[in-house]
Design a protein around this motif. Structure first.
Motif, short mmCIF file in Angstrom:
data_model
loop_
_atom_site.label_atom_id
_atom_site.label_comp_id
_atom_site.label_asym_id
_atom_site.label_seq_id
_atom_site.Cartn_x
_atom_site.Cartn_y
_atom_site.Cartn_z
N TYR A 96 0.83 -1.21 0.00
CA TYR A 96 0.00 0.00 0.00
C TYR A 96 0.86 1.26 0.00
O TYR A 96 2.04 1.25 0.37
CB TYR A 96 -0.92 0.03 1.22
CG TYR A 96 -0.20 -0.01 2.55
CD1 TYR A 96 0.27 1.14 3.16
CD2 TYR A 96 0.03 -1.22 3.20
CE1 TYR A 96 0.93 1.11 4.37
CE2 TYR A 96 0.69 -1.28 4.41
CZ TYR A 96 1.14 -0.10 4.99
OH TYR A 96 1.80 -0.15 6.18
N LEU A 97 0.24 2.34 -0.44
CA LEU A 97 0.77 3.70 -0.36
C LEU A 97 -0.31 4.53 0.29
O LEU A 97 -1.45 4.55 -0.20
CB LEU A 97 1.10 4.23 -1.76
CG LEU A 97 1.81 5.58 -1.83
CD1 LEU A 97 3.22 5.48 -1.26
CD2 LEU A 97 1.86 6.08 -3.28
N VAL A 98 0.01 5.22 1.40
CA VAL A 98 -1.03 5.86 2.20
C VAL A 98 -0.57 7.22 2.68
O VAL A 98 0.62 7.46 2.92
CB VAL A 98 -1.41 4.95 3.40
CG1 VAL A 98 -0.20 4.73 4.32
CG2 VAL A 98 -2.59 5.51 4.18
N GLY A 99 -1.52 8.14 2.81
CA GLY A 99 -1.26 9.46 3.34
C GLY A 99 -2.20 9.79 4.49
O GLY A 99 -3.36 9.38 4.47
N THR A 100 -1.70 10.50 5.49
CA THR A 100 -2.51 10.89 6.66
C THR A 100 -2.26 12.36 6.96
O THR A 100 -1.11 12.80 6.99
CB THR A 100 -2.16 10.03 7.89
OG1 THR A 100 -2.45 8.67 7.61
CG2 THR A 100 -2.95 10.48 9.10
N LYS A 101 -3.37 13.11 7.20
CA LYS A 101 -3.27 14.56 7.46
C LYS A 101 -4.12 14.92 8.66
O LYS A 101 -5.28 14.49 8.78
CB LYS A 101 -3.75 15.36 6.25
CG LYS A 101 -3.57 16.87 6.41
CD LYS A 101 -2.12 17.25 6.24
CE LYS A 101 -1.91 18.76 6.32
NZ LYS A 101 -2.05 19.29 7.69
#
Length: 655
Positions: free
Chosen positions: A91-96
């Motif tokens: 997976y490739l994931v972003g969190t903000k």
């Protein structure tokens, strides 16, 4: 679903969670600020007809980008990249973070995260353990997303997510399974989590429109640690402005005995013992046995304080030599004027670290400067023990408890005759009778039979001699019943300069397999086993080790391991062994691998103590890649006294 968040550096977390007949245990470690690893153990109820399946898997995640004002944190990860592939995915994931209350996550995934019935790996009959990197980030892609809200109730968070894991395997009748594990009705999951005041996080969830789930998580961090109750050190005895350089005091009759008595009295107060004393008019050297402090730097600092209180003004150079089981492991050269100058400096630890010289302890003539009355020595103990084996192939939590009678006799420094007898009071171990490695002798897979028939058992009975060949070269010879399954002769030599990052060693053993009752008899199997080893100290407390040689079953290959030691004694590591045993013959897991964890007992009790709690989370027990479990391998004895490890805990020099 994953997020791009990382735990604090060095954080260890243990999680138990479950839903729909699936129970997961996870051991996660933040290896570096950006890199984390997880060992996951899963029980899948009724996965096959007539029984459950226990699956072991490893995960890795790396944070590519840190969160910024307008940019999310971004991470890339691998799930189950060394297991059987039941949970394999990438997976490739972003969190903000949006403000202080809201957190949003979104990502793309392959494999289990693809929301597809096309699998990257056919898990039927797959032994696992191989890096099928050509399959990573291939095939259908799925999207997932989630949101987390910190409620007005302190420590209570609400979560919602869109999951891209279709649970295809669980939702269909597979193999010999007569019914699906659960019915997946929705891609939406909802939950709440609460952080208790005891450091435990509790979670409750509604999963996939049809199931309820739970989780319990606790975290520990060696960097934070807990307070250790200890007596404050005595202040440095500072010389006056007019230092008396006269050295005639060295000729006073009985001065050596007087100095020894005074030093030993002060050191005993701090849980240490004086083993040797050598001095001239300007230099004094002491050899100290440290029985209390995990940090060598702290033991050296306390020893230097004692010297400043005992020796006359003319002695300017102090040399402190830590002793471990009769071995002089290093020499710390300290200028007395530096002690006096930096004790109350606002940056005392750093200033002192830049001045202390660490090198190899010199060899002594027989009996030179030795303190009388230390040898012969005899110690014994009768104490309860608890042995915990977790994440095993057929039993996730096996506990054995009993009583251990131990004793050790030391006629002289470095020579020890020791043994232990064990009586089990509670036995809950795993049977490996159904595990066979084709073409290999059962060197480890009979351990269940040893545990069952050896009660009471002669655990060990050995004679051991530790010595130094040169100032930078150590030796060990051990003879007897070396461990519960093998007895024989073990020899080792190690070159490891105290100020070097490198070390090289060699070990050679001739052993016979012991009878299952663990008394005095032997079976017919004997083997020559041994390795050559290389060690490298790395930044942040890491040590890399490579062992190449022949293992107990006669297979040949190598073991690579990496462990990280923290200043307070915590140690976390991982290892993998590859030999000439084909993967299909080795069996499930393909090769030996696992994690190790050492927790200093003082961290648990709040009292200074050099003892520790050790456990290994092995993927499986097999015969391939099995190594002799002899005590007191040399690198483990000397590494904490050498420059790299001592520098990592140098802040405790003044404690």
């Amino acid at each position: 679903m994953p997020t791009a968040e990382s735990q604090p550096d060095g954080e260890l977390s243990v999680t138990m969670a479950g839903f729909a007949g699936t129970t997961r245990g996870a051991f996660a470690f933040q290896i570096l600020p950006r890199l984390s690893g997880t060992f996951r153990y899963t029980r899948l109820a009724n996965w096959i007809q007539g029984g459950d399946t226990y699956d072991r898997s490893f995960d890795m995640q790396y944070r590519l980008l840190d969160e910024a004002k307008y940019r999310p944190a971004v991470a890339i990860g691998l799930r189950d990249f060394l297991g059987t592939g039941i949970y394999s995915g990438q997976y490739l994931v972003g969190t903000k973070n949006i403000g202080t209350k809201l957190k949003v996550t979104a990502g793309l995934g392959w494999g289990r995260f693809s929301n597809s019935d096309e699998f990257q790996r056919d898990t039927s009959g797959n032994p696992g353990g191989t890096l099928l990197y050509r399959e990573w980030f291939t095939g259908p892609v799925g999207g997932f997303a989630g949101i987390e809200w910190q409620t007005p109730v302190k420590n209570l968070r609400l979560k919602a997510e869109y999951s891209s894991d279709s649970y295809i395997r669980e939702n269909r009748i597979a193999g010999e399974r007569t019914e699906a594990t659960f019915e997946r009705k929705s891609s939406l999951n909802f939950g709440l989590e609460y952080d208790t005041k005891w450091g435990v996080t509790l979670g409750a969830y509604h999963m996939y429109g049809s199931e309820l789930g739970f989780s319990v998580r606790t975290s520990l961090n060696p960097h934070r640690g807990r307070g250790i109750a200890e007596r404050a050190p005595r202040p440095i005895a500072v010389r006056g402005p007019d230092i008396d350089r006269d050295t005639s005091w060295t000729k006073i009759n009985g001065i050596s005995q007087t100095a020894r008595k005074q030093l030993d009295k002060i050191l005993n107060r701090d849980g240490m013992a004086l083993e040797g004393l050598y001095f001239s008019g300007e230099t004094a050297e002491i050899r100290v046995r440290n029985s209390r402090y995990v940090s060598t730097a702290q033991a050296v600092g306390r020893s230097a304080r004692a010297m400043a209180r005992v020796f006359p003004d003319s002695v300017e150079k102090f040399i402190v030599v830590p002793m471990v089981d009769g071995l002089a492991t290093a020499a710390f050269h300290i200028e007395r004027s530096d002690l006096e100058e930096f004790e109350n400096h606002p940056n005392a630890a750093r200033m002192m670290a830049g001045r202390v010289e660490i090198n190899d302890a010199r060899l002594l003539e027989s009996g030179e400067g030795a303190v009388s009355g230390l040898y012969p020595a005899f110690n014994w103990s009768l104490a309860p023990f608890v042995s915990v084996r977790i994440f095993d192939a057929s039993n996730p939590f096996a506990v054995s408890a009993g009583i251990r009678l131990s004793g050790a006799y030391q006629p002289r420094a470095g020579l020890t005759f020791a043994g232990s007898i064990v009586k089990n009071l509670k036995h809950d171990d795993v049977s490996f009778d159904d595990v066979v490695s084709d073409g290999l002798h059962r060197v480890r897979t009979d351990s269940g039979r040893y545990n069952a028939e050896g009660d009471p058992s002669l655990e060990r009975l050995t004679g051991e001699y530790l010595f130094k060949v040169r100032p930078d070269t150590y030796g060990r010879v051990t003879v007897g019943y070396l461990e519960k399954m093998y007895g024989g002769v073990s020899g080792e030599i190690l070159w490891k300069p105290a100020d070097s990052k490198w070390g090289f060693g060699a070990e050679l053993n001739y052993v016979k397999q012991r009878d299952f009752d663990q008394r005095f008899g032997f079976q017919d199997y004997d083997v020559v086993t041994g390795h050559v080893s290389a060690y490298l100290d790395l930044p942040r407390g890491f040590v890399a080790q490579l062992d190449v040689g022949q293992y107990l079953a006669g297979d040949k290959g190598g073991t690579i391991s990496l462990h990280r030691t923290f200043g307070n004694g915590w140690k976390v590591g991982a290892y993998a062994t590859l030999t000439d045993v084909p993967f299909e013959e080795y069996g499930e897991g393909s090769f030996d691998k696992g994690l190790s964890l050492t927790i200093p007992l003082g961290w648990v009790t709040g009292q200074q103590n050099r003892r520790s709690i050790e456990n290994t989370l092995a993927s499986l027990t097999r015969d391939g890649g099995a190594r002799l479990r002899v005590q007191n391998r040399l690198y483990g004895l000397v590494e904490n006294s050498h420059a790299t490890a001592a520098s990592a805990s140098w802040a405790r020099f003044w404690k």
